[in-house]
Write an enzyme that holds these catalytic residues in place. Structure first.
Site, PDB file in Angstrom:
ATOM      1  N   LEU A  34       0.860  -1.178   0.000  1.00  0.00           N
ATOM      2  CA  LEU A  34       0.000   0.000   0.000  1.00  0.00           C
ATOM      3  C   LEU A  34       0.897   1.229   0.000  1.00  0.00           C
ATOM      4  O   LEU A  34       1.890   1.277   0.747  1.00  0.00           O
ATOM      5  CB  LEU A  34      -0.889   0.026   1.242  1.00  0.00           C
ATOM      6  CG  LEU A  34      -2.269  -0.626   1.163  1.00  0.00           C
ATOM      7  CD1 LEU A  34      -2.944  -0.574   2.532  1.00  0.00           C
ATOM      8  CD2 LEU A  34      -3.149   0.040   0.116  1.00  0.00           C
ATOM      9  N   ASP A  35       0.567   2.229  -0.813  1.00  0.00           N
ATOM     10  CA  ASP A  35       1.350   3.456  -0.843  1.00  0.00           C
ATOM     11  C   ASP A  35       1.364   4.128   0.527  1.00  0.00           C
ATOM     12  O   ASP A  35       0.469   3.929   1.349  1.00  0.00           O
ATOM     13  CB  ASP A  35       0.785   4.428  -1.881  1.00  0.00           C
ATOM     14  CG  ASP A  35       0.965   3.919  -3.300  1.00  0.00           C
ATOM     15  OD1 ASP A  35       2.021   3.320  -3.587  1.00  0.00           O
ATOM     16  OD2 ASP A  35       0.051   4.114  -4.119  1.00  0.00           O
ATOM     17  N   LYS A  36       2.373   4.948   0.751  1.00  0.00           N
ATOM     18  CA  LYS A  36       2.550   5.604   2.044  1.00  0.00           C
ATOM     19  C   LYS A  36       1.327   6.422   2.446  1.00  0.00           C
ATOM     20  O   LYS A  36       0.913   6.430   3.606  1.00  0.00           O
ATOM     21  CB  LYS A  36       3.798   6.487   2.010  1.00  0.00           C
ATOM     22  CG  LYS A  36       4.150   7.133   3.342  1.00  0.00           C
ATOM     23  CD  LYS A  36       5.440   7.932   3.223  1.00  0.00           C
ATOM     24  CE  LYS A  36       5.793   8.603   4.549  1.00  0.00           C
ATOM     25  NZ  LYS A  36       7.050   9.389   4.423  1.00  0.00           N
ATOM     26  N   ALA A  38      -1.691   5.922   1.609  1.00  0.00           N
ATOM     27  CA  ALA A  38      -2.899   5.094   1.658  1.00  0.00           C
ATOM     28  C   ALA A  38      -3.047   4.415   3.015  1.00  0.00           C
ATOM     29  O   ALA A  38      -2.122   4.364   3.830  1.00  0.00           O
ATOM     30  CB  ALA A  38      -2.859   4.059   0.543  1.00  0.00           C
ATOM     31  N   ARG A 167      -3.843   4.795  -8.543  1.00  0.00           N
ATOM     32  CA  ARG A 167      -3.308   6.098  -8.961  1.00  0.00           C
ATOM     33  C   ARG A 167      -3.345   6.233 -10.483  1.00  0.00           C
ATOM     34  O   ARG A 167      -3.716   7.286 -11.019  1.00  0.00           O
ATOM     35  CB  ARG A 167      -1.869   6.257  -8.457  1.00  0.00           C
ATOM     36  CG  ARG A 167      -1.744   6.528  -6.969  1.00  0.00           C
ATOM     37  CD  ARG A 167      -0.296   6.712  -6.568  1.00  0.00           C
ATOM     38  NE  ARG A 167       0.452   5.461  -6.624  1.00  0.00           N
ATOM     39  CZ  ARG A 167       1.752   5.368  -6.940  1.00  0.00           C
ATOM     40  NH1 ARG A 167       2.429   6.456  -7.277  1.00  0.00           N
ATOM     41  NH2 ARG A 167       2.366   4.205  -6.921  1.00  0.00           N
TER      42      ARG A 167
END
Length: 292
Positions: A34-36, A38, A167
């Site tokens: 998971l992106d930072k 998120a 994204r």
């Protein structure tokens, strides 16, 4: 395994810190980044269960994302620098564009991502000022819905295959609607049959160990996989790498086509097996009859 509710502001790797400290081991890994910025569900495996990572990583995912129309950042998220401006679209334009992104599509991953290009992550190349060539990859969007519209923001529900970048979806949706956009928020609500509602939140005061769960039949069902049950004698043969066909072909009918399956000896998961082109092969095998 452990279902972890990651907080925004932490990398997926950093979010595992409290789990590693509680278990006293570094043999802990998540099964889907998971992106930072998120938040939401990370399916975490520990110890020998790390051998099972790919069956967790291949699961479908569900997200709720907040899209900001009117500006696109280089990272396609709120941490980047704005590189394009455009007027926000009308709601009708967004609704019309949604239909173009359901089903099987080709998607270009973000330049700021963990994808490796010639041995380096694309994000590292991008931070050095280089422009990595991001080849389009096939992904599948099973469901895509507009949950709310408050210009310039829109909330989207997405159910998609593994490997889909939300994204990139926001970027491409905006372009199709005649605008530009980036994500300002992202919640992963589900991985396969696992829900964020059942996840443990680090720092919530509850110990990590009680949140751990064995890889049992309930977990295998949540992965959408069939399972077989074998005798101790046959389980011993599997631990020794003996041919699978004499062991498995006589068991109750398996699904048609190619598939993966779990093999249990009573309550212990002793192996993951695969059926490809009518032939059995091992996915991974436990070290003992006690399972993973």
């Amino acid at each position: 395994m452990l279902l972890l509710n990651k907080k925004p502001g932490l990398t997926s790797f950093d979010a595992l810190g409290e789990v590693k400290r509680a278990l006293g081991t570094g043999k802990v890994g998540h099964t889907g980044t998971l992106d930072k910025f998120a938040q939401g569900l990370l399916a975490v495996l520990a110890g020998k269960a790390l051998k099972l990572s790919r069956w967790f990583s291949d699961q479908s995912k569900e997200y709720v994302g907040t899209v900001c129309f009117g500006s696109e950042t280089d990272t396609l998220d709120p941490e980047g620098s704005v590189v394009f401006h455009a007027p926000p679209p009308q709601r009708e334009d967004v609704l019309q564009a949604l239909g173009s992104f359901t089903g099987k599509i080709m998607q270009e991953p973000p330049a700021y991502s963990a994808i490796h290009i010639n041995g380096q992550r694309a994000s590292e190349l991008s931070r050095k000022g280089q422009a990595p060539l991001m080849k389009k990859r096939p992904v599948e969007i099973y469901s895509l819905e507009l949950l709310s519209w408050e210009p310039p923001f829109a909330r989207l529900f997405v159910r998609c295959s593994s490997g889909t970048y939300i994204r990139s979806l926001a970027r491409d949706l905006a372009l199709a609607a005649g605008s530009r956009a980036h994500l300002t928020g992202l919640l992963r609500s589900r991985v396969g049959g696992f829900s964020v509602d059942d996840a443990w939140s680090a720092g919530a005061g509850e110990g990590t160990l009680p949140a751990l769960r064995p890889i049992d039949r309930h977990v295998i069902r949540a992965l959408g996989l069939p399972f077989f049950e074998v005798s101790a004698k046959d389980a011993e043969k599997m631990l020794c790498g003996k041919a699978l066909a004499p062991i498995l072909d006589g068991l109750p009918a398996a699904p048609d086509g190619d598939f993966s399956a779990a093999v249990f000896l009573e309550e212990a998961l002793v192996a993951m097996v695969e059926r490809e082109g009518g032939r059995w092969k091992y996915g991974c095998v436990a070290d003992s009859l006690r399972g993973f």
